[in-house]
Design a protein around this motif. Sequence first.
Motif, PDB file in Angstrom:
ATOM      1  N   TYR A   1       0.843  -1.200   0.000  1.00 43.06           N
ATOM      2  CA  TYR A   1       0.000   0.000   0.000  1.00 43.06           C
ATOM      3  C   TYR A   1       0.876   1.247   0.000  1.00 43.06           C
ATOM      4  O   TYR A   1       1.849   1.351   0.752  1.00 43.06           O
ATOM      5  CB  TYR A   1      -0.906   0.035   1.231  1.00 43.06           C
ATOM      6  N   ARG A   2       0.489   2.191  -0.844  1.00 46.22           N
ATOM      7  CA  ARG A   2       1.208   3.459  -0.923  1.00 46.22           C
ATOM      8  C   ARG A   2       0.205   4.613  -0.803  1.00 46.22           C
ATOM      9  O   ARG A   2      -0.325   5.093  -1.808  1.00 46.22           O
ATOM     10  CB  ARG A   2       1.982   3.577  -2.237  1.00 46.22           C
ATOM     11  N   PRO A   3      -0.076   5.046   0.407  1.00 46.18           N
ATOM     12  CA  PRO A   3      -1.065   6.120   0.589  1.00 46.18           C
ATOM     13  C   PRO A   3      -0.677   7.379  -0.173  1.00 46.18           C
ATOM     14  O   PRO A   3       0.482   7.800  -0.134  1.00 46.18           O
ATOM     15  CB  PRO A   3      -1.050   6.360   2.096  1.00 46.18           C
ATOM     16  N   ARG A   4      -1.628   7.941  -0.875  1.00 40.05           N
ATOM     17  CA  ARG A   4      -1.393   9.192  -1.600  1.00 40.05           C
ATOM     18  C   ARG A   4      -1.754  10.394  -0.740  1.00 40.05           C
ATOM     19  O   ARG A   4      -1.270  11.500  -0.966  1.00 40.05           O
ATOM     20  CB  ARG A   4      -2.242   9.217  -2.878  1.00 40.05           C
ATOM     21  N   GLN A   5      -2.654  10.183   0.213  1.00 43.18           N
ATOM     22  CA  GLN A   5      -3.055  11.256   1.105  1.00 43.18           C
ATOM     23  C   GLN A   5      -3.038  10.739   2.532  1.00 43.18           C
ATOM     24  O   GLN A   5      -3.437   9.610   2.793  1.00 43.18           O
ATOM     25  CB  GLN A   5      -4.456  11.771   0.762  1.00 43.18           C
TER      26      GLN A   5
END
Length: 622
Positions: free
Chosen positions: A540-544
């Motif tokens: 997972y790579r949160p953008r916000q």
Amino acid sequence: MDGPYPPWMTRRGSGRAFLERYLPETSEDASRHRGWDELDVIIVTGDAHVDHPSFGAAMIGRLLESHGYRVGILAQPDWKDPAAFRRLGRPRLFFGVTAGNMDSMLANRTSRGKRRSSDSYSPSGRPGLRPDRATIVYTQRIREVWPGSVVVLGGIEASLRRLAHYDFTQEMVRGSLLLDSGADLLVHGMGERAVLQIAFRLQGGEDVSSIVDVPGTTVRLDEDVLAAHESCPSSVPGDGFAVVLPSLEKVRSTRRDFTRMTRAIQLETNPFNARDLVQRHGREGVRANAPALPLTTQELDNLHDLPYTRMQHPSCDGTVPALVTVRHSITIMRGCFGGCSFCALSVHQGRVIQSRSIPGVLREVELLRSQPGFTGTVTDLGGPTANLYGSGCGSDKRLRSCRRTSCLSPRICHHLVTEPGPLLSLMRAVRTAPGVKRALVASGVRMDVALRAEGYIEELAAHHVGGQLSVAPEHVSGVVLEAMRKPPISVTERFATRFEEASRDAGKKQYLVLYFMSGHPGTGLAEMIEAALWLQSRGYRPRQVQQFVPVPMTVSAAMHHTGFDPMNGRQVRPVRDDREKRMQKALLMYWDPAMRDLVQEALRLAGRGDLVGGGMGRLLAR
């Protein structure tokens, strides 16, 4: 875009035929298009004039109009120009003042207290069209221009600040908004019942100073009444007396009293047994009457059936971003019994779920079909928490005596009924309605409830997700999640597995978008590293990332201010250092090269240099 009309808004008709569909903005509008020479109520709002049921000013205005009152709206008046407050004249009954759909300090300021660069509730997203502390500023201008007029406060800013509260921008405890503003009366909660009672009693000639007993209002108290309350404090739930809170002076001087106040407020939120709350502010004070009773299904249907244009007023010189987000969405319920520590929903909308009927929702679907730009996609079929529709306490006796602040934390109450049948029936009815191609669920899904609702996740994945579904685990650490009143991360893991399986069975490749929060009380660099490693291990790579904001009157705001959880007395570490806030956010965005220096600094300070390197299990590659 030519003129004030966005591309998806077509001007139907002109002149009187067009403008009379809106509540008037000037005396000329009222006279020419409605035939009114005087207004009964004028609503002053910090939002643009958007005639949509997602906008509180429009909903209250339309409700009063439906009961025969002549209503006008002053939307985002220039608070520096007295003439802006003369456009509609003096109302016969009262000015209704609201900061808008957001607390004005949250709308104008970031979590670090800096000015925001945009405002979703203003035309073209322009900032600076509502003042800081809008409710106070608007009331002061009204007092200057129309001395002697009745002023009634409402909206979420009024709800969150009706009693003494911690203000994150000033890092201090402020007093009740009612007294700070100089208004006559304050409506807390969603306001429909209270506003109608106030209008009815003023219409009957009653003086506003005698309207002190309306549920869901906060009123002024003089010294004599305060002393009477203080001489017979209540300690037995349900005995009919008010709860006397620690005074403003005490909650300002000692954090223990602030904690006691917060706990008492949280325990008095059930409208079926809540007691009034009294608080001294020097030689005067306030009484926050118990919350108004929730709306019935029929009343909620009636409210959404009112003749909204669902468009912004032609005077708006640019598209209002918040309207674009909701213009093809449908609210199916209100309220939340989750009780998350950082959330203001229960403070404003209440803990009781109020659900619309399927026929009522389908009537709104039919209206959507005639809206400009509608292509067959209902963009959101939800509310504060989409899958709590139709849920509630299964025991009427228990409901009327319960003082739990959450039906879901620390564990789901065995009285809670979350049978998904009504919600599944609604979802199927909407997606198969004439003219509807898709009905998406974009509001936050409460994952712990979804896991126990047989068939819900499968139906959601097969028919109501447009490739991505947003959910909010908020954190990974058990310590932090407990402070947040959120379920353990194992719930997210089980939900993710079920959602992936259901999507695969439906022949779809769909993803979860996870929302995480940094800086919540109880969070240190070690807990944020734990969260970053969890995210990395699952790709997972949160953008916000949401940075914690201590919203007034919430449990988390009390933790931030005092360093203690008001509900159990445990010590909780607040995050106040700006550099650490930035490092915590950076750790959740570990994959972003722009965050690399902050992540390295955080790892060094936490003694985790082992996570910088080249092999498996490393948070940062060299």
